[in-house]
Write an enzyme that holds these catalytic residues in place. Structure first.
Site, mmCIF file in Angstrom:
data_model
loop_
_atom_site.group_PDB
_atom_site.id
_atom_site.type_symbol
_atom_site.label_atom_id
_atom_site.label_comp_id
_atom_site.label_asym_id
_atom_site.label_seq_id
_atom_site.Cartn_x
_atom_site.Cartn_y
_atom_site.Cartn_z
ATOM 1 N N ASP A 68 -6.401 3.884 -16.413
ATOM 2 C CA ASP A 68 -6.335 5.022 -15.588
ATOM 3 C C ASP A 68 -5.773 6.182 -16.156
ATOM 4 O OD1 ASP A 68 -3.922 3.936 -15.456
ATOM 5 O OD2 ASP A 68 -4.349 3.136 -13.219
ATOM 6 N N ASP A 137 1.593 -1.760 -2.950
ATOM 7 C CA ASP A 137 0.718 -2.029 -2.094
ATOM 8 C C ASP A 137 -0.664 -2.647 -2.581
ATOM 9 O OD1 ASP A 137 -0.576 -0.326 -3.974
ATOM 10 O OD2 ASP A 137 -1.063 1.327 -2.460
ATOM 11 N N HIS A 139 -2.148 -2.348 -5.589
ATOM 12 C CA HIS A 139 -3.436 -1.866 -6.164
ATOM 13 C C HIS A 139 -3.171 -2.408 -7.687
ATOM 14 C CE1 HIS A 139 -0.393 1.490 -6.971
ATOM 15 N NE2 HIS A 139 -0.734 1.199 -8.264
ATOM 16 N N GLU A 144 -6.698 1.612 -4.712
ATOM 17 C CA GLU A 144 -5.948 1.343 -3.937
ATOM 18 C C GLU A 144 -6.511 0.439 -2.776
ATOM 19 O OE1 GLU A 144 -3.167 2.367 -3.950
ATOM 20 O OE2 GLU A 144 -2.807 4.292 -4.517
#
Ligand code: GLP
Length: 267
Positions: A68, A137, A139, A144
């Site tokens: 990313d 979280d 990801h 996400e």
């Protein structure tokens, strides 16, 4: 299911992950590595920098694709993932810069950057071994919660939690709110892209990752926990420390299976 290896430290995890990568490069000198950023893979990169040339031979043909990139950071920004991958992987390992790809986070041409990246991965023959971290979280990459399991490389909006988690890397640029300096958007390989890699190696350390690790390894397979895609993959290795393993219901079984693995079995 994923093979879960619980180790005493991030250093030991880095050694194990490096073992798998070195074996791969020794067998396939132009192997395609999937490169994660963040703090988690640093012990793996350090172990590789120390041992890879001696143990795997010439690394100049190794190819790589980062997971990313942030959107809109200037090319020379020290926290752009292009800069991070250059600093932490390409230079210490002596890789060949044109062989290492990072999604293009420049606003110029962003509409086609995802498709371009997918084509480049396919043209390289796909990713042989994908190193993954996991966000608090859940990801992976920057996918996400809610990301489609079929998603390919595309632009995403970061959650506020991820921006807060990553604010520590941008400390020097912070003025107001801690996370203000962290871009709000990114371009990330999709969960579908990640699932095409031939071997996933997911690393996680520390108590803050325990819930996300348990959800990924043992929770229901759900887009609400992007890490749970590992349950859909035929070859995933999860290497974690004790703190990150704390919420796993079957931790004793994973330890038992690792201790009693057949002599021929390698990661
Ligand atoms: C970052 C990256 C992910 C990384 C994750 C965990 O935002 N985009 O690829 O795995 O979040 O980061 P860290 O390893 O620093 O905990």
């Amino acid at each position: 299911m994923a093979e879960v290896v619980i180790v005493p430290s991030a250093e030991e995890a880095g050694r194990l992950a490096a073992d798998a990568i070195i074996r791969l490069i020794a067998r396939k000198p132009n192997a395609v590595l999937g490169l994660a950023t963040g703090s988690t893979p640093l012990s793996t990169y350090a172990a590789l920098a120390e041992r890879a040339t001696a143990e795997a031979g010439d690394l100049t043909h190794v190819r790589g694709f980062a997971l990313d990139e942030y959107l809109g950071l200037p090319a020379d920004h020290p926290e752009s993932y292009r800069a991070v991958i250059t600093r932490e992987v390409v230079e210490p390992l002596g890789l060949t810069p044109p062989n290492i790809h990072v999604p293009n986070g420049s606003p110029d041409g962003i509409e086609t950057a995802g498709d371009d990246y997918e084509r480049a991965i396919v043209a390289a023959g796909g990713v042989d071994l994908q190193i993954l971290g996991i966000g608090t979280d859940g990801h992976v990459g920057f996918n996400e919660p809610g990301s489609s399991f079929a998603s390919l490389t595309r632009v995403k909006t970061l959650t506020e939690q991820t921006r807060r988690d990553n604010a520590r890397f941008f400390a020097a640029q912070n003025a107001g709110e801690a996370s203000d300096a962290v871009p709000m958007h990114c371009i990330t390989q999709g969960l579908g892209t990640i699932l095409r890699a031939r071997h996933l190696v997911l690393l996680a350390f520390g108590a803050a990752k325990a819930a996300a690790v348990a959800a990924a390894v043992e929770g229901p397979v759900t887009a609400s926990q992007p890490g749970s895609i590992i349950q859909l993959h035929p070859h995933t290795t999860v290497i974690i420390d004790e703190a990150a393993a704390a919420d796993l219901a079957n931790a004793d079984y994973y330890r038992h299976a690792w201790l009693n693995r057949p002599a021929w079995q390698q990661l």
